[in-house]
Design a protein around this motif. Sequence first.
Motif, mmCIF file in Angstrom:
data_model
loop_
_atom_site.group_PDB
_atom_site.id
_atom_site.type_symbol
_atom_site.label_atom_id
_atom_site.label_comp_id
_atom_site.label_asym_id
_atom_site.label_seq_id
_atom_site.Cartn_x
_atom_site.Cartn_y
_atom_site.Cartn_z
ATOM 1 N N GLY A 312 0.800 -1.226 0.000
ATOM 2 C CA GLY A 312 0.000 0.000 0.000
ATOM 3 C C GLY A 312 0.829 1.270 0.000
ATOM 4 N N LYS A 313 2.150 1.147 0.021
ATOM 5 C CA LYS A 313 3.003 2.355 -0.031
ATOM 6 C C LYS A 313 3.875 2.315 -1.282
ATOM 7 N N THR A 314 4.074 3.466 -1.885
ATOM 8 C CA THR A 314 4.963 3.602 -3.041
ATOM 9 C C THR A 314 6.093 4.546 -2.641
ATOM 10 N N ILE A 389 12.092 6.823 5.398
ATOM 11 C CA ILE A 389 12.406 5.425 5.024
ATOM 12 C C ILE A 389 11.837 4.470 6.070
ATOM 13 N N ARG A 390 11.924 4.846 7.334
ATOM 14 C CA ARG A 390 11.345 3.962 8.383
ATOM 15 C C ARG A 390 9.837 3.824 8.198
ATOM 16 N N GLU A 391 9.185 4.903 7.794
ATOM 17 C CA GLU A 391 7.729 4.861 7.539
ATOM 18 C C GLU A 391 7.408 3.893 6.385
ATOM 19 N N ALA A 392 8.374 3.797 5.447
ATOM 20 C CA ALA A 392 8.094 3.056 4.210
ATOM 21 C C ALA A 392 8.211 1.552 4.365
ATOM 22 N N VAL A 393 9.044 1.081 5.294
ATOM 23 C CA VAL A 393 9.389 -0.347 5.284
ATOM 24 C C VAL A 393 8.860 -1.104 6.503
ATOM 25 N N VAL A 394 8.793 -2.460 6.296
ATOM 26 C CA VAL A 394 8.446 -3.306 7.447
ATOM 27 C C VAL A 394 9.737 -3.770 8.105
#
Length: 394
Positions: A312-314, A389-394
């Motif tokens: 759900g994130k690009t 970047i932390r927001e973007a990844v698991v």
Amino acid sequence: MLELKPEEKAMLEGRQGKATRKAMEIITLLGEIYGAKRLIPVSSVQIAGVSYDNLGEPGLEFLSDMAVDGKARVLTTLNPAGMDLEEWQKHGINADFARNQQRVIDAFAKMGVMTTCTCTPYLVGNLPHFGEHVAWAESSAVCFANSVIGARTNREGGPSALAASLTGVTAEYGLHLDENRVAEVKYDVRTRLKTTDDFGLLGQVIGERTKQAIPYITGISHATTEDLMSFSASVATYGGVAMFHMEDITPRTTTVPEKVQIITQEDLSNARRALDDKDAVIDFISIGCPHASIDEISHIANMLDGKRVKKGKTVWITTARPTKDLAVRMGYYDKIEKAGAFLVSDACCAVAPLKGRFTGLMTDSAKACFYARGKNKFKTEIRTIDECIREAVV
Ligand code: F3S
């Protein structure tokens, strides 16, 4: 009264072809409006207004006409287009747009313009030296050129920059003259800035207060090139500022204004709050406004190594083509793309046709927030690169 040399008159009379005549008409008209006495040679040009999303058919028609017999006479580079010229398909750009964008690029290439497609030309081979006269469009690059490098340029528009390229001259007025490069208002920054988003917020605060005046800024103990890129982009966006002086960081070429305005941490926090939409749902993360440097890309690649972008994130990291090529060679591209993020060259989140594709942008760039809201109607949040970047990844 604008005086022309014989070779400039010859251009105006059409003896060097139709496009050169049109270009000289634009240059001399600007010279007359702004009271220039003469034209001066420029050593380089940066052209903005490249995305088909902004140009449309009328803009493309103008370019195609100029490309019939127009030729760049000096080093000329190009701002970002609306897509990565090679990998546009995987970024969700539609084929019609891609075909039209390529027609724009082809028209510039036919004129001998280098299709760098970046807003940081000074990172990829268009680097004037101190005192050199250039004709640049792209507000962030103009501000960087005048302030950080100490070159001299007005804030050109797309057509006037192209006109300077096809004639090799510009009218001598505005920031080409010493008397117009003097600081008018002093700001003392009483808080420590650490990251590119901090510098963007400072640009927002000073831009909104200054409104086109030239600021003199004290209190900044350290700034990286990327910090100054971010500041230049933001102060130009929020205040129309084309030049600043930053004490002990940029070349000192001015007297110092006496009156001082103080900038505190609270001012920056207020600016941050103004760019943070409480109800933002972040589905798009974009870094690289202005275009990311190789150092930033290296850092981001190491953060993304072995991680995975959340469903759900690009994620777009936007940069110049030569920087992307280097990132491929260094293995940064693979780390970024294996994580599910995209290293996008030639384009950026403001000029690509993204309206309707996302709802919330997280970025480290105050300028990107401005365009995301105004042009694409996205909600925004501004954070450090690491937080993005932390927001973007698991
Ligand atoms: Fe560059 Fe696009 Fe930002 S042109 S400064 S990345 S809005």
